[in-house]
Design a protein around this motif. Sequence first.
Motif, short mmCIF file in Angstrom:
data_model
loop_
_atom_site.label_atom_id
_atom_site.label_comp_id
_atom_site.label_asym_id
_atom_site.label_seq_id
_atom_site.Cartn_x
_atom_site.Cartn_y
_atom_site.Cartn_z
N TRP A 193 0.79 -1.24 0.00
CA TRP A 193 0.00 0.00 0.00
C TRP A 193 0.83 1.28 0.00
O TRP A 193 0.27 2.37 -0.06
N THR A 194 2.14 1.17 0.04
CA THR A 194 2.98 2.36 -0.03
C THR A 194 3.05 2.87 -1.47
O THR A 194 3.10 2.08 -2.41
N LEU A 195 3.06 4.17 -1.63
CA LEU A 195 3.21 4.76 -2.96
C LEU A 195 4.50 4.25 -3.60
O LEU A 195 5.58 4.35 -3.03
N SER A 196 4.37 3.68 -4.79
CA SER A 196 5.53 3.12 -5.48
C SER A 196 5.54 3.54 -6.94
O SER A 196 4.51 3.50 -7.61
N ARG A 197 6.72 3.90 -7.41
CA ARG A 197 6.92 4.18 -8.82
C ARG A 197 7.90 3.18 -9.44
O ARG A 197 8.51 3.44 -10.48
N LEU A 276 -0.36 7.28 1.08
CA LEU A 276 0.44 8.44 1.45
C LEU A 276 -0.42 9.55 2.05
O LEU A 276 -0.05 10.16 3.06
N TRP A 277 -1.56 9.80 1.45
CA TRP A 277 -2.39 10.92 1.90
C TRP A 277 -3.59 10.47 2.73
O TRP A 277 -4.03 11.19 3.61
N GLU A 278 -4.12 9.31 2.42
CA GLU A 278 -5.30 8.80 3.11
C GLU A 278 -5.11 7.32 3.41
O GLU A 278 -4.45 6.60 2.65
N PRO A 279 -5.70 6.82 4.50
CA PRO A 279 -5.61 5.39 4.79
C PRO A 279 -6.34 4.57 3.73
O PRO A 279 -7.26 5.08 3.07
N LEU A 280 -5.95 3.31 3.60
CA LEU A 280 -6.53 2.46 2.56
C LEU A 280 -7.51 1.43 3.10
O LEU A 280 -7.91 0.54 2.36
N ASP A 281 -7.89 1.53 4.38
CA ASP A 281 -8.80 0.49 4.89
C ASP A 281 -10.26 0.83 4.67
O ASP A 281 -11.15 0.02 4.94
N GLY A 282 -10.54 2.02 4.15
CA GLY A 282 -11.90 2.37 3.76
C GLY A 282 -12.86 2.41 4.92
O GLY A 282 -12.50 2.40 6.09
N ASP A 283 -14.14 2.46 4.59
CA ASP A 283 -15.20 2.48 5.60
C ASP A 283 -16.48 1.97 4.94
O ASP A 283 -16.59 1.92 3.71
#
Length: 343
Positions: A193-197, A276-283
Amino acid sequence: MPRTVVVTGASAGVGRAVAREFGRRGDRVGLVARGRTGLRAAAAELHEMGAEAVVAPADMADGAAVRAAADHIESVLGPIDVWVNVAFTSVFAPFTEIGPEEFRRVTEVSYLGYVNGTREALARMKPRGTGTIVQVGSALGTRSIPLQSAYCGAKHAVNGFTSSVRTELLHEKSRVRITVVQLPAVNTPQFSWTLSRLPRHPQPVPPVYQPEVAARAVVHAADHPRRKQYYVGASTLLTILGEKTAAGLLDRYLARTGYDAQQTDRSAPAHRPHNLWEPLDGDGEDARDHGAHGVFDDSARKSSVQAWWSRHARTACPALALGAVAVAAGIRGRAAGRAVARR
């Protein structure tokens, strides 16, 4: 006696495993992170163990939010005895491909987040004259590697900041303690889930350890804080020693191997989701609990001899010394017996 413990980054990864380890002991745990789904799941796990837990959502880069989280935890669980800083974020990319705002964001979470957490812990611990702060660090805070310049810079900063605070506490003759646990590569969700290029899916540099190995070391450090840092995994110790003795050689070695070692053989989507900016676990319907483990369970180690040694060196060394004396005495005794027999 149960203590009140704050764990940042508690929704997933190492922070999640650390929270579980404290809860298993019966401590009261304040859970801090951005991801509400992961926090609720972590709290549910602790409640199933019979431990008290309170959720306090906060972005560690936001000092006011961290203060509010600490206030809420103390209002429910009581005065904070232990504060563990774990929360971080990162970017996998060459430095020239990381934007200024992205680099700043990593620094604000992974370094200033520790500063914010330490500030709130000290504000509560120093007046009482007791408490422990554990900084979860990394071997990369001493030996940097390619493709993680923002994260490595933040971890280096955490080490320098912590050493400065430690000397101030010593000057004040404070009973508040601060220590660091330096981790190796750990199998956590960050690599998904980390930003990757990078062209291929990121991976931890082997050897890889399970989050529970790190968690046991963190809990031990909270029980036995010391100026000397704790090292988890032989790879951590060897990396740090290598930096002190052969930094130039390591530079050349990592320049050759560091890119491939941090990528699997699988290609990665060009625009995969990241936290990076927002969590990825959603709601709601999109809610997803990522848990403590990443996708590298098959190759991750469940124990570390070096971590055990780091925890038990003070007792193991005298025992080894006594053992050596006993062996030597036995050898001398057998030699004397043979000498008598020859006569």
